[in-house]
Design a protein around this motif. Structure first.
Motif, PDB file in Angstrom:
ATOM      1  N   ASP A  82       0.636  -1.260  -0.262  1.00 53.91           N
ATOM      2  CA  ASP A  82       0.086   0.382  -0.255  1.00 53.91           C
ATOM      3  C   ASP A  82       0.385   1.325   0.337  1.00 53.91           C
ATOM      4  N   PRO A  83       0.528   2.095  -0.673  1.00 49.79           N
ATOM      5  CA  PRO A  83       1.547   2.960  -0.735  1.00 49.79           C
ATOM      6  C   PRO A  83       2.208   4.369   0.319  1.00 49.79           C
ATOM      7  N   VAL A  84       0.493   4.395   0.963  1.00 51.01           N
ATOM      8  CA  VAL A  84       0.210   5.228   2.127  1.00 51.01           C
ATOM      9  C   VAL A  84       1.252   4.859   3.012  1.00 51.01           C
ATOM     10  N   SER A  85       0.663   3.612   3.256  1.00 54.21           N
ATOM     11  CA  SER A  85       1.540   2.331   4.627  1.00 54.21           C
ATOM     12  C   SER A  85       3.043   2.550   3.857  1.00 54.21           C
ATOM     13  N   GLN A  86       3.813   2.282   3.009  1.00 55.19           N
ATOM     14  CA  GLN A  86       4.456   2.505   2.715  1.00 55.19           C
ATOM     15  C   GLN A  86       5.666   3.747   3.241  1.00 55.19           C
ATOM     16  N   GLN A  87       4.569   4.777   2.841  1.00 55.81           N
ATOM     17  CA  GLN A  87       5.058   6.370   3.427  1.00 55.81           C
ATOM     18  C   GLN A  87       4.828   6.933   4.769  1.00 55.81           C
ATOM     19  N   VAL A  88       3.536   6.246   5.840  1.00 56.84           N
ATOM     20  CA  VAL A  88       4.043   5.630   6.865  1.00 56.84           C
ATOM     21  C   VAL A  88       5.427   5.960   7.685  1.00 56.84           C
ATOM     22  N   MET A  89       5.319   3.759   7.050  1.00 57.89           N
ATOM     23  CA  MET A  89       6.511   2.849   7.396  1.00 57.89           C
ATOM     24  C   MET A  89       8.313   3.993   7.002  1.00 57.89           C
ATOM     25  N   THR A  90       8.050   5.074   6.468  1.00 56.61           N
ATOM     26  CA  THR A  90       9.486   5.419   6.374  1.00 56.61           C
ATOM     27  C   THR A  90       9.745   6.610   7.276  1.00 56.61           C
ATOM     28  N   GLY A  91       8.471   7.336   7.689  1.00 53.61           N
ATOM     29  CA  GLY A  91       8.436   8.496   8.429  1.00 53.61           C
ATOM     30  C   GLY A  91       8.092  10.110   7.063  1.00 53.61           C
ATOM     31  N   ASN A  92       7.719   9.190   6.385  1.00 47.05           N
ATOM     32  CA  ASN A  92       7.176  10.762   5.295  1.00 47.05           C
ATOM     33  C   ASN A  92       5.787  11.185   5.332  1.00 47.05           C
ATOM     34  N   GLN A  93       4.518  10.082   5.758  1.00 41.77           N
ATOM     35  CA  GLN A  93       3.401  10.645   6.256  1.00 41.77           C
ATOM     36  C   GLN A  93       2.624   9.829   7.341  1.00 41.77           C
ATOM     37  N   VAL A  94       1.956  11.219   7.966  1.00 43.72           N
ATOM     38  CA  VAL A  94       1.754  11.176   9.424  1.00 43.72           C
ATOM     39  C   VAL A  94      -0.201  11.235   9.156  1.00 43.72           C
ATOM     40  N   LEU A  95      -0.385   9.753   9.526  1.00 42.26           N
ATOM     41  CA  LEU A  95      -1.961   9.685   9.264  1.00 42.26           C
ATOM     42  C   LEU A  95      -2.722  10.511  10.262  1.00 42.26           C
ATOM     43  N   PRO A  96      -3.947  10.918  10.611  1.00 41.10           N
ATOM     44  CA  PRO A  96      -5.221  11.248  10.948  1.00 41.10           C
ATOM     45  C   PRO A  96      -4.851  10.271  12.572  1.00 41.10           C
ATOM     46  N   GLY A  97      -4.795  10.976  13.504  1.00 44.68           N
ATOM     47  CA  GLY A  97      -4.453   9.945  14.796  1.00 44.68           C
ATOM     48  C   GLY A  97      -2.772   9.507  15.191  1.00 44.68           C
TER      49      GLY A  97
END
Length: 487
Positions: free
Chosen positions: A55-70
């Motif tokens: 999942d592209p969003v999950s990969q960005q989160v696992m890198t620290g490139n995106q922070v999710l709501p919550g």
């Protein structure tokens, strides 16, 4: 059922503590990240589908490139004794807690990025991790879980060609690691030395309420908390010693209040048995040698108890610390008897074990291979697979006669004993040369060995067809592998 990281239920209980316990900190993005490894076993603990890896969003989160709501990214404050010297402020220098996910069973897992950039506690460091150390932590945390030893877990490794400088230029990586909590002994020490006793009480209440709720019903809840941490630490040390695991940096800031194996750096498993083995080449004095680990654990517990003193009775605390050694010895003795195939304690078991360890050290016999082969021991036979591990075969013969006599006292069927020994003595461990091979291939963008090792080490006691080479004696070049605090 959640399928991706953005669908998890985040609760973030640690973030509810006041700001003196942590600092808000956004991860620093890495350019052009790519997936190196994803652990479906750890994902299942969160309710994630294996497809989350792609999942592209999950990969960005696992890198620290995106922070999710919550998510409420933060880095924790703590201090600690490093190599016996108190350092007044440490903290998460290269770790950022994204948030805490609650799965469908009501279990809480903190999700922490290691290597996601600078924090207020980086102490002039870059806050990054390199691929080499990230692979080692990812694999060892999962190997320890496979061995049944309490540990943090690892969900993923994300890589980037972004250069990070250690001894040489290396490529960056981020591990997403998981734990019910990352609170450590040093989390309490920092407030003791700052004379902030109200913060000690607040943190102790937090730990009791969320992780040791039975302590709340005790006559002295904080004393009960200390007792629990002592007991879990004693059990953890027995686990480490039984499998030949060397942590390498047993500073108080690397000791979990939940009794988990925490912060994998210059770790190692024994190859040839050497009680004085030092796996960390930065440990010039041998403070954290293999045979010193239980003593250091007790030393660290004294530091933890000292930090709790404002909440404790001094006499009761001294008595509690005295219980560590008998707790450790009982747990370690139980594990050694299981490795030797003894259903109950015998009068001369300790003498037999001491004699064995002396023979293993004298002959530089491989610790894991010996105990695995010991399951096939047949009284009265030559037992060549074991005997041939010793340069001087007679030293084995002498011990084997005593061992055979001890087995004669066992009432279990030999086949039942053998099966029990195979469940107590792993065939596969994460030897340094196995990790090094995976690292070298990963540098060339081949990540298959990481996954092969993760799968293998998830079931270290099982016979796995076609994998015997991973249980073989280490090659000669393995002796040249050096791990240090940068590892």
């Amino acid at each position: 059922m959640p399928r991706t990281l953005q669908q998890l239920d985040y609760t973030n209980r640690f973030a509810r503590l006041p700001g003196r316990f942590h600092s808000a900190q956004q991860p620093t993005p890495l350019p052009s990240p790519y997936l190196v490894a994803f652990n479906p076993d750890a994902a299942a603990l969160l309710g994630l589908a294996p497809e989350a890896a792609d999942d592209p969003v999950s990969q960005q989160v696992m890198t620290g490139n995106q922070v999710l709501p919550g998510h409420e990214p933060l880095s924790a404050l703590y201090a600690g004794h490093q190599f016996g010297v108190y350092v007044p402020q440490l903290g998460d220098g290269r770790a950022i807690l994204l948030g805490e996910a609650r799965n469908e069973r009501g279990e809480h897992w903190e999700l922490q990025l290691k290597g996601a950039g600078e924090t207020p506690y980086s102490r002039m460091g870059d806050g990054r991790a390199v691929l080499r150390s990230s692979i080692r932590e990812y694999l060892c945390s999962e190997a320890m879980h496979g061995l049944g030893i309490p540990t943090t877990r690892a969900l993923s490794i994300m890589g980037s060609d972004y250069p990070v400088y250690r001894e040489t230029a290396e490529t960056a990586a981020v591990v997403l690691r998981m734990s019910p909590s990352f609170i450590r002994f040093g989390s309490f020490e920092v407030f003791f030395y700052r004379n902030q006793h109200d913060a000690i009480r607040e943190l102790a209440d937090f730990v009791i309420d969320h992780y040791y709720p039975a302590c709340r019903d005790a006559a002295r809840p904080y004393q009960a908390l200390l007792d629990q941490v002592i007991a879990r630490t004693a059990s953890l040390m027995a686990d480490w010693q039984a499998v030949g695991f060397c942590h390498g940096v047993m500073n108080t800031d690397n000791m979990s209040v939940l009794g988990l194996t925490l912060d994998y750096g210059p770790f190692g498993f024994l190859d040839a048995f050497d009680p004085g083995h030092v796996c960390n080449h930065s440990d010039h004095s041998g403070r954290y040698a293999f045979d010193q680990q239980p003593n250091i654990a007790l030393w660290n517990l004294h530091c933890f108890a000292q930090a709790l003193i404002p909440l404790l009775d001094m006499d009761a605390t001294i008595e509690a610390l005295k219980r560590f050694q008998p707790l450790f010895e009982a747990a370690y003795g139980q594990r050694l008897r299981a490795k030797l195939g003894f259903a109950a304690q015998g009068d001369k078991d300790e003498e037999l074990i001491v004699k064995l360890f002396g023979r293993l050290y004298q002959g530089q016999v491989d610790y894991t291979v010996f105990f695995r082969r010991l399951a096939g021991f047949i009284p009265g036979e030559l037992n060549a697979p074991l005997r041939d591990l010793f340069i001087e075969r007679e030293t084995f013969d002498d011990w084997a006669a005593d061992y055979a006599a001890r087995l004669a006292q066992e009432s279990r069927d030999p086949r039942e004993r053998q099966a029990a020994m195979l469940r107590a003595n792993p065939k596969y461990i994460l030897r340094n040369h196995l990790a090094e091979t995976a690292i070298r291939q990963a540098i060339e963008r081949d990540y298959s060995e990481i996954e092969r090792l993760r799968t293998l080490l998830a079931a270290p006691f099982d016979e796995q067809p076609g994998m015997d080479r991973y249980a073989a004696l280490p090659p000669e070049w393995a002796q040249q592998i050096s791990v240090s605090c940068s590892s």
